[in-house]
Design an enzyme around this catalytic site. Structure first.
Site, PDB file in Angstrom:
ATOM      1  N   ASP A  24       1.251  -1.200  -0.085  1.00 37.76           N
ATOM      2  CA  ASP A  24       0.091   0.293   0.146  1.00 37.76           C
ATOM      3  C   ASP A  24       0.951   1.872   0.493  1.00 37.76           C
ATOM      4  O   ASP A  24       1.667   1.458   0.340  1.00 37.76           O
ATOM      5  CB  ASP A  24      -0.881   0.239   0.870  1.00 37.76           C
ATOM      6  CG  ASP A  24      -1.902   1.034   1.370  1.00 37.76           C
ATOM      7  OD1 ASP A  24      -2.415   1.379   0.189  1.00 37.76           O
ATOM      8  OD2 ASP A  24      -2.640   1.531   2.153  1.00 37.76           O
ATOM      9  N   HIS A  41       1.790   3.416  -9.119  1.00 36.13           N
ATOM     10  CA  HIS A  41       1.905   1.586  -9.407  1.00 36.13           C
ATOM     11  C   HIS A  41       3.162   0.852  -9.823  1.00 36.13           C
ATOM     12  O   HIS A  41       3.332  -0.521  -9.653  1.00 36.13           O
ATOM     13  CB  HIS A  41       1.388   1.352 -10.122  1.00 36.13           C
ATOM     14  CG  HIS A  41      -0.764   1.899  -9.737  1.00 36.13           C
ATOM     15  ND1 HIS A  41      -0.531   1.789  -8.346  1.00 36.13           N
ATOM     16  CD2 HIS A  41      -2.394   2.563  -9.312  1.00 36.13           C
ATOM     17  CE1 HIS A  41      -1.859   2.100  -7.454  1.00 36.13           C
ATOM     18  NE2 HIS A  41      -2.335   2.692  -8.501  1.00 36.13           N
ATOM     19  N   LEU A 135      10.962 -20.101  -4.978  1.00 34.00           N
ATOM     20  CA  LEU A 135      10.458 -19.205  -4.479  1.00 34.00           C
ATOM     21  C   LEU A 135       9.191 -19.585  -5.548  1.00 34.00           C
ATOM     22  O   LEU A 135       8.746 -19.529  -6.437  1.00 34.00           O
ATOM     23  CB  LEU A 135      10.899 -17.693  -4.548  1.00 34.00           C
ATOM     24  CG  LEU A 135       9.188 -16.897  -3.826  1.00 34.00           C
ATOM     25  CD1 LEU A 135       9.915 -16.531  -2.698  1.00 34.00           C
ATOM     26  CD2 LEU A 135       9.831 -15.441  -4.625  1.00 34.00           C
TER      27      LEU A 135
HETATM   28  C1  IPE Z   1      -5.325  -3.007   0.290  1.00 33.09           C
HETATM   29  O1  IPE Z   1      -5.048  -1.520  -0.286  1.00 33.09           O
HETATM   30  C2  IPE Z   1      -5.160  -3.421  -1.405  1.00 33.09           C
HETATM   31  C3  IPE Z   1      -4.232  -3.403  -2.191  1.00 33.09           C
HETATM   32  C4  IPE Z   1      -2.888  -3.140  -1.710  1.00 33.09           C
HETATM   33  C5  IPE Z   1      -4.137  -3.668  -3.217  1.00 33.09           C
HETATM   34  P1  IPE Z   1      -6.493  -0.012   0.198  1.00 33.09           P
HETATM   35  O2  IPE Z   1      -5.585   1.282  -0.370  1.00 33.09           O
HETATM   36  O3  IPE Z   1      -7.453  -0.787  -1.609  1.00 33.09           O
HETATM   37  O4  IPE Z   1      -6.511  -0.027   0.843  1.00 33.09           O
HETATM   38  P2  IPE Z   1      -7.835   1.020   1.970  1.00 33.09           P
HETATM   39  O5  IPE Z   1      -8.747   1.358   1.011  1.00 33.09           O
HETATM   40  O6  IPE Z   1      -7.073   1.994   2.218  1.00 33.09           O
HETATM   41  O7  IPE Z   1      -7.825   0.303   3.442  1.00 33.09           O
HETATM   42  C1  IPE Z   2      -2.023   0.168  -3.040  1.00 31.18           C
HETATM   43  O1  IPE Z   2      -1.103   1.797  -3.488  1.00 31.18           O
HETATM   44  C2  IPE Z   2      -1.708  -0.036  -4.457  1.00 31.18           C
HETATM   45  C3  IPE Z   2      -3.172  -0.980  -4.906  1.00 31.18           C
HETATM   46  C4  IPE Z   2      -4.437  -0.636  -4.032  1.00 31.18           C
HETATM   47  C5  IPE Z   2      -3.262  -1.056  -6.421  1.00 31.18           C
HETATM   48  P1  IPE Z   2      -2.228   2.319  -3.360  1.00 31.18           P
HETATM   49  O2  IPE Z   2      -2.931   3.328  -4.678  1.00 31.18           O
HETATM   50  O3  IPE Z   2      -3.534   2.449  -2.266  1.00 31.18           O
HETATM   51  O4  IPE Z   2      -2.123   3.917  -2.448  1.00 31.18           O
HETATM   52  P2  IPE Z   2      -2.319   4.936  -1.707  1.00 31.18           P
HETATM   53  O5  IPE Z   2      -3.033   4.312  -0.309  1.00 31.18           O
HETATM   54  O6  IPE Z   2      -3.814   5.563  -2.435  1.00 31.18           O
HETATM   55  O7  IPE Z   2      -1.513   5.509  -1.208  1.00 31.18           O
HETATM   56 MG    MG Z   3      -3.403   2.161  -0.272  1.00 32.41          MG
END
Ligand code: IPE
Ligand code: IPE
Ligand code: MG
Length: 247
Positions: A24, A41, A135
């Site tokens: 995240d 991403h 792995l």
């Molecule tokens: C969790 O992150 C999902 C992934 C890392 C793929 P999110 O950014 O979607 O989680 P929330 O919405 O903050 O809980």
């Molecule tokens: C995690 O990073 C990746 C996905 C959920 C696809 P985020 O896109 O949720 O990044 P933040 O949390 O908005 O910084």
């Molecule tokens: Mg996020």
């Protein structure tokens, strides 16, 4: 990055066999650089490449990462499209490298909703790496812990199988690996966000404010070092655990 004492890699005996990661913080990483979220991403994919390398070096056997959740479809269409494109691109570009490194890839999650092209690329990547054993890399994509439990329960019902902890666990999408020993969540949030709801029952949890694209070998070793300090009790007393360890 937080400044603190240098981190020593843990001894081989305390390395978690299975590490799960909620990757995240990509969006915030990009926003801080005035970049579009998609750039975050992309940088996140590079971080994953690094962490696969670290996992192999440290002797981790299974790495399970959360790349796209069932709920992430709710994001703006443009971002969802960018993530789907990136997944297709990653399969094309990274699979030869993963194969070379002895990584067995599984893409875990619901196939419905993904394009025929992406589904075919996933099947081909899994087929190509199926005999690798260094792995196991599980990329959870269009995955949700609730989806998984429901699809497992449905499969058992269809086969008229009894529902026990063993049969349910065996019908889950991650039945080919043991439960995670360590869960790392980057990005500072302290929640599960519908990741491995069943499998995290006794997993050690580690949260770091480090945003996923900035996660590197030092951060990874920090998480492994924290894990090495934990005493896993599985319901028993500390004394029982110590007595079992010296036996
Ligand atoms: C969790 O992150 C999902 C992934 C890392 C793929 P999110 O950014 O979607 O989680 P929330 O919405 O903050 O809980
Ligand atoms: C995690 O990073 C990746 C996905 C959920 C696809 P985020 O896109 O949720 O990044 P933040 O949390 O908005 O910084
Ligand atoms: Mg996020």
């Amino acid at each position: 990055m937080t400044a603190s004492a240098p981190v020593r890699a843990p001894d081989a005996g305390t390395v978690p066999a299975h590490v799960a990661i909620v990757m995240d913080g990509n969006g915030r990483w990009a926003r801080r650089r005035l970049l579009p979220r998609a750039a975050g991403h992309r940088a996140g994919m590079e971080a994953l490449r690094r962490v696969v390398g670290c996992s192999i070096e440290r002797g981790v056997q299974v790495l399970t990462v959360f790349a796209f959740s069932s709920e992430n479809w709710a994001r703006p269409a443009e971002e969802v499209q960018a993530i789907l494109r990136l997944m297709g691109q990653a399969l094309m570009e990274e699979v030869p490298r993963l194969h070379e490194a002895g990584v067995r890839l599984h893409v875990v999650g619901e196939r419905a909703g993904l394009s025929a092209e992406l589904t075919a690329a996933i099947a081909e990547a899994e087929r190509r790496t199926a005999h690798n054993a260094r792995l196991v890399l599980n990329v959870c994509f269009n995955y949700g812990g609730r989806w998984d439990i429901v699809q497992a329960a449905r499969a058992l019902a269809q086969r008229h199988e009894p529902i026990t902890e063993q049969t349910l666990a065996a019908a889950l999408a991650l039945a080919h690996v043991g439960d995670p020993d360590l869960l790392i969540r980057t990005g500072g949030e302290q929640r599960i966000s519908n990741f491995l709801l069943w499998q995290l029952a006794y997993t050690e949890l580690y949260f770091t404010p480090c945003l996923w694209p900035a996660f590197d070998a030092v951060e990874f070793d920090r998480a492994l070092a924290a894990y090495a300090q934990r005493q896993r009790r599985f319901g028993r007393t500390p004394e029982q655990v110590l007595a079992a360890a010296v036996r």
